[in-house]
Design a protein around this motif. Sequence first.
Motif, PDB file in Angstrom:
ATOM      1  N   GLU A  62       0.846  -1.204   0.000  1.00  0.00           N
ATOM      2  CA  GLU A  62       0.000   0.000   0.000  1.00  0.00           C
ATOM      3  C   GLU A  62       0.877   1.249   0.000  1.00  0.00           C
ATOM      4  O   GLU A  62       0.566   2.236  -0.663  1.00  0.00           O
ATOM      5  CB  GLU A  62      -0.957  -0.007   1.196  1.00  0.00           C
ATOM      6  N   ALA A  63       1.987   1.203   0.725  1.00  0.00           N
ATOM      7  CA  ALA A  63       2.913   2.340   0.737  1.00  0.00           C
ATOM      8  C   ALA A  63       3.475   2.597  -0.663  1.00  0.00           C
ATOM      9  O   ALA A  63       3.583   3.745  -1.104  1.00  0.00           O
ATOM     10  CB  ALA A  63       4.046   2.095   1.740  1.00  0.00           C
ATOM     11  N   PHE A  64       3.822   1.530  -1.385  1.00  0.00           N
ATOM     12  CA  PHE A  64       4.298   1.699  -2.770  1.00  0.00           C
ATOM     13  C   PHE A  64       3.177   2.260  -3.647  1.00  0.00           C
ATOM     14  O   PHE A  64       3.422   3.127  -4.486  1.00  0.00           O
ATOM     15  CB  PHE A  64       4.837   0.381  -3.342  1.00  0.00           C
ATOM     16  N   ALA A  65       1.938   1.791  -3.426  1.00  0.00           N
ATOM     17  CA  ALA A  65       0.793   2.304  -4.193  1.00  0.00           C
ATOM     18  C   ALA A  65       0.596   3.795  -3.945  1.00  0.00           C
ATOM     19  O   ALA A  65       0.158   4.532  -4.832  1.00  0.00           O
ATOM     20  CB  ALA A  65      -0.477   1.527  -3.835  1.00  0.00           C
ATOM     21  N   GLN A  66       0.945   4.256  -2.741  1.00  0.00           N
ATOM     22  CA  GLN A  66       0.823   5.676  -2.392  1.00  0.00           C
ATOM     23  C   GLN A  66       2.104   6.457  -2.713  1.00  0.00           C
ATOM     24  O   GLN A  66       2.199   7.650  -2.393  1.00  0.00           O
ATOM     25  CB  GLN A  66       0.476   5.835  -0.915  1.00  0.00           C
ATOM     26  N   GLY A  67       3.092   5.798  -3.310  1.00  0.00           N
ATOM     27  CA  GLY A  67       4.304   6.486  -3.741  1.00  0.00           C
ATOM     28  C   GLY A  67       5.360   6.697  -2.666  1.00  0.00           C
ATOM     29  O   GLY A  67       6.284   7.488  -2.849  1.00  0.00           O
ATOM     30  N   ALA A  95       3.305   4.528   8.966  1.00  0.00           N
ATOM     31  CA  ALA A  95       2.652   5.027   7.748  1.00  0.00           C
ATOM     32  C   ALA A  95       2.392   6.528   7.861  1.00  0.00           C
ATOM     33  O   ALA A  95       2.711   7.298   6.943  1.00  0.00           O
ATOM     34  CB  ALA A  95       1.350   4.271   7.503  1.00  0.00           C
ATOM     35  N   ALA A  96       1.836   6.948   8.973  1.00  0.00           N
ATOM     36  CA  ALA A  96       1.553   8.378   9.186  1.00  0.00           C
ATOM     37  C   ALA A  96       2.852   9.185   9.217  1.00  0.00           C
ATOM     38  O   ALA A  96       2.930  10.276   8.638  1.00  0.00           O
ATOM     39  CB  ALA A  96       0.769   8.572  10.476  1.00  0.00           C
ATOM     40  N   GLY A  99       4.273  10.008   5.833  1.00  0.00           N
ATOM     41  CA  GLY A  99       3.407  10.791   4.954  1.00  0.00           C
ATOM     42  C   GLY A  99       2.379  10.003   4.171  1.00  0.00           C
ATOM     43  O   GLY A  99       1.836  10.490   3.176  1.00  0.00           O
ATOM     44  N   LEU A 100       2.073   8.804   4.617  1.00  0.00           N
ATOM     45  CA  LEU A 100       1.033   8.015   3.956  1.00  0.00           C
ATOM     46  C   LEU A 100      -0.334   8.335   4.545  1.00  0.00           C
ATOM     47  O   LEU A 100      -0.430   8.854   5.658  1.00  0.00           O
ATOM     48  CB  LEU A 100       1.303   6.516   4.144  1.00  0.00           C
ATOM     49  N   ASP A 101      -1.364   7.982   3.815  1.00  0.00           N
ATOM     50  CA  ASP A 101      -2.719   8.031   4.337  1.00  0.00           C
ATOM     51  C   ASP A 101      -2.881   6.772   5.189  1.00  0.00           C
ATOM     52  O   ASP A 101      -3.126   5.680   4.671  1.00  0.00           O
ATOM     53  CB  ASP A 101      -3.718   8.050   3.175  1.00  0.00           C
ATOM     54  N   ALA A 102      -2.678   6.914   6.499  1.00  0.00           N
ATOM     55  CA  ALA A 102      -2.679   5.759   7.408  1.00  0.00           C
ATOM     56  C   ALA A 102      -4.036   5.059   7.431  1.00  0.00           C
ATOM     57  O   ALA A 102      -4.105   3.836   7.590  1.00  0.00           O
ATOM     58  CB  ALA A 102      -2.264   6.180   8.810  1.00  0.00           C
ATOM     59  N   GLU A 103      -5.114   5.822   7.260  1.00  0.00           N
ATOM     60  CA  GLU A 103      -6.439   5.196   7.225  1.00  0.00           C
ATOM     61  C   GLU A 103      -6.560   4.270   6.019  1.00  0.00           C
ATOM     62  O   GLU A 103      -7.157   3.197   6.099  1.00  0.00           O
ATOM     63  CB  GLU A 103      -7.538   6.261   7.197  1.00  0.00           C
ATOM     64  N   GLU A 104      -5.960   4.679   4.900  1.00  0.00           N
ATOM     65  CA  GLU A 104      -5.993   3.847   3.691  1.00  0.00           C
ATOM     66  C   GLU A 104      -5.120   2.597   3.875  1.00  0.00           C
ATOM     67  O   GLU A 104      -5.458   1.522   3.398  1.00  0.00           O
ATOM     68  CB  GLU A 104      -5.535   4.658   2.470  1.00  0.00           C
TER      69      GLU A 104
END
Length: 162
Positions: A62-67, A95-96, A99-104
């Motif tokens: 998911e982190a890779f999907a979010q860049g 994740a937070a 800089g990721l969307d942790a909820e996602e």
Amino acid sequence: MTEGSLPQLEFWCELQCPDCRTALDDVRALRERYGDALTISLRHFPLEKHKHAYAAAEAAEEAFAQGRGWPFVEAVLARVDELDKRGQQLLLEVAAQVGLDAEEVELALIDGRHTLVVDADQAEGKAIGVTGTPTYLVAGKRLDGGQSQQGLLERITELLEA
């Protein structure tokens, strides 16, 4: 492969593996040396002995999907001992922080959207003889870093430049 280009490096990793944390030094050194000329692919090989490794692999996808895949991977590996104790809570915290969307990320862990990727990596790893992490695949050669990291950076460099 075009002349002057480098083969891809596959880094078979498990995010709850202390040896993979150590292996990151080699991955960073390779990135520094070759920059964008070298593609380093993270491949997942979660081991059953680590109860949070599979979820960590899904969260990394998911982190890779979010860049922000590599920053997430590096941050989780930096806290590998803590992951054993805190599990998913730590994954969402990291994740937070990167800089990721942790909820996602949490939703991805619930809905299993990256399960097929992790399962496919694990199956392919077994098929090519990966038995532990870290393992590298470069220029068709498998290098096992689980026993010792010593000399691996030099061997990988030789294979890349052959």
